[in-house]
Design a protein around this motif. Sequence first.
Motif, PDB file in Angstrom:
ATOM      1  N   ARG A 125       6.371  -9.903  10.196  1.00  0.00           N
ATOM      2  CA  ARG A 125       6.773  -9.842   8.794  1.00  0.00           C
ATOM      3  C   ARG A 125       5.821 -10.558   7.851  1.00  0.00           C
ATOM      4  N   ASP A 126       5.005 -11.476   8.372  1.00  0.00           N
ATOM      5  CA  ASP A 126       4.115 -12.239   7.506  1.00  0.00           C
ATOM      6  C   ASP A 126       2.775 -11.555   7.263  1.00  0.00           C
ATOM      7  N   ARG A 127       2.564 -10.369   7.852  1.00  0.00           N
ATOM      8  CA  ARG A 127       1.309  -9.658   7.672  1.00  0.00           C
ATOM      9  C   ARG A 127       1.276  -8.977   6.299  1.00  0.00           C
ATOM     10  N   ARG A 131       4.604  -7.372   3.985  1.00  0.00           N
ATOM     11  CA  ARG A 131       4.901  -8.116   2.766  1.00  0.00           C
ATOM     12  C   ARG A 131       4.856  -7.196   1.550  1.00  0.00           C
ATOM     13  N   ARG A 134       7.907  -4.765   1.646  1.00  0.00           N
ATOM     14  CA  ARG A 134       9.145  -5.461   1.288  1.00  0.00           C
ATOM     15  C   ARG A 134       9.208  -5.678  -0.224  1.00  0.00           C
ATOM     16  N   ASN A 335       7.548  -8.673  17.144  1.00  0.00           N
ATOM     17  CA  ASN A 335       6.726  -8.450  15.952  1.00  0.00           C
ATOM     18  C   ASN A 335       6.524  -6.952  15.711  1.00  0.00           C
TER      19      ASN A 335
END
Length: 374
Positions: A125-127, A131, A134, A335
């Motif tokens: 989710r942090d890629r 991001r 979202r 992931n």
Amino acid sequence: MGLRVVFYEASHEPATRAFNARLRAADALLFALPETAPAPNPNTSASGIEYRHFVVVDDAGEVRGGYFIRTQPFYVRGQIHRVGHYNAPLSEGIVDKRYAAVGAVMLAHALAEQPLLFAMGMGGRDRPLPRMLRAMGWPILEVPFYFRILNARRFLRNIGPLRGRWDRRLAADVLAFSGLGGLALKGIQKARTRNRFDRRYKRQDIRDFSEWPDPIWQASSEQYSFSAVRTTDYLRFIFPHRDPRYYGVQLTEADTLAGWVEMLDCQLRDRSYFGEMRVAALVDGIGPAATIPSLIHCGVEAAKARNADIVISNQMHRDWTSALKAAGFWQGPSNYLLALSKELRKLLEPLEEAIPRIHFNRGDGDGRVNLTDR
């Protein structure tokens, strides 16, 4: 600075090679854009599957990014729709802020090409891509990860999370060499295993996806809110059994086909998590709920026969996730993500009701990319 998204043609090949070289020099090339231009819409052996490859060029004709869409039939709440997978987007913005807009330009172009769009995998989710999605209002769903240990000693000697610190590494080695770890893990998995193979089924190896999968798909499809149309042409295309890494099992009941499971001998690109273990992946399968525990059992037994040390699987559908847990699989962090465009989400509403019946796994999208070395 002007940016245009165009079909990838032969005239773009030198600029594409230069683009790959720039990202490689910055140690940011997770994968390369193809350096030979594909046809604008390459023919495939599977009816209804189409590819469209694009590059982003600036005013000087330099390539600053690229992506492709794979479009194919999907079963969405009882109807067939053509849905696109937003695949392998790569932007120079990850190394040069002057091109930060490339990612948004590519996504806007992809949505204009195919509003019913999903992205998959994405690495967490942090890629940058999840991001951005979202922020644009796309729901980001996790495809849960499960694993079952077949060789406890090699598991303890190789699994990355246990070997990052010297004290954990020492403890894992002591448990591995003493045999205590193997006994403990075997006992725990056995205690957690509630399902067994149902003897009413007969099993045989899958030699090829000929016409036999179609009736299974037709009998099973209504249990899915969202799934690729898993018919013969599609399965032959994505699981080429001429490649010896693919293998599987089909079940019959009283001479009637009841279900199938597909496996993959993994040749991992990144060994930081599994080390030197032999990894088998349960990548796909279809069957009524009653057959799934037996299908998973067959997959595990087939992996053992190939001397696998661990079996892994990413699954969303509730019948598969519950059966994996009942087969002694552990759930680990995932992931592997599924993102849905706004137009695709509308077809699935109410989404909370649809999510447990989405049938996505490593057979979908580019889910096998990181499981193989090519």
